[in-house]
Design an enzyme around this catalytic site. Sequence first.
Site, PDB file in Angstrom:
ATOM      1  CB  SER A  67     -83.681 -30.735  10.521  1.00  9.16           C
ATOM      2  OG  SER A  67     -83.866 -31.812   9.639  1.00  9.16           O
ATOM      3  CE  LYS A  70     -80.405 -31.839   8.293  1.00  5.19           C
ATOM      4  NZ  LYS A  70     -81.533 -32.201   7.499  1.00  5.19           N
ATOM      5  CB  SER A 131     -84.293 -30.868   5.463  1.00  7.78           C
ATOM      6  OG  SER A 131     -84.083 -31.494   6.705  1.00  7.78           O
TER       7      SER A 131
END
Length: 153
Positions: A67, A70, A131
């Site tokens: 992730s 992000k 997430s």
Amino acid sequence: MKRLRTALALALGCVFGWAQAPPVNGLRAHMEELCLAARGRVGIAATLLDTGESIALRGGEHFSMQSVYKLPIAMATLDQVDRGVVKLEQNVRVNESDFVSCRQHSPIRDRHPRGVELSLKELLRLMVSESDGTACDVLLQLIGGPPAAHRYI
């Protein structure tokens, strides 16, 4: 912009446990300690934005993004908020066609199987705190796709 730099500094401080930015010469030793403590295959890279000076451990190796992508999407989104392009309070429609696959994590998809309208602020929260892959994809599309995030970074 100042809000973004402050948020990034706080995030890095939390990740690395710094009360303030460490001196560059002590950074490599601190990074090596983190890698040893992780007891796994770890790579770290950092660039000082003011000077362009970079440091990396295992910088030539490839790692799964997980992730990590992000954060730049969140930063690019907040930059557009700072510039008045979008507003944190504005609602964004999330359609079923926006959902990530069932093999990917998405509280939005799981809680709202027919779609939903959420504020930009809530999409950011879901992307960063939970997430949520759907929130990430919707925000990336909203800001102009990968080229927009890349330009910001």
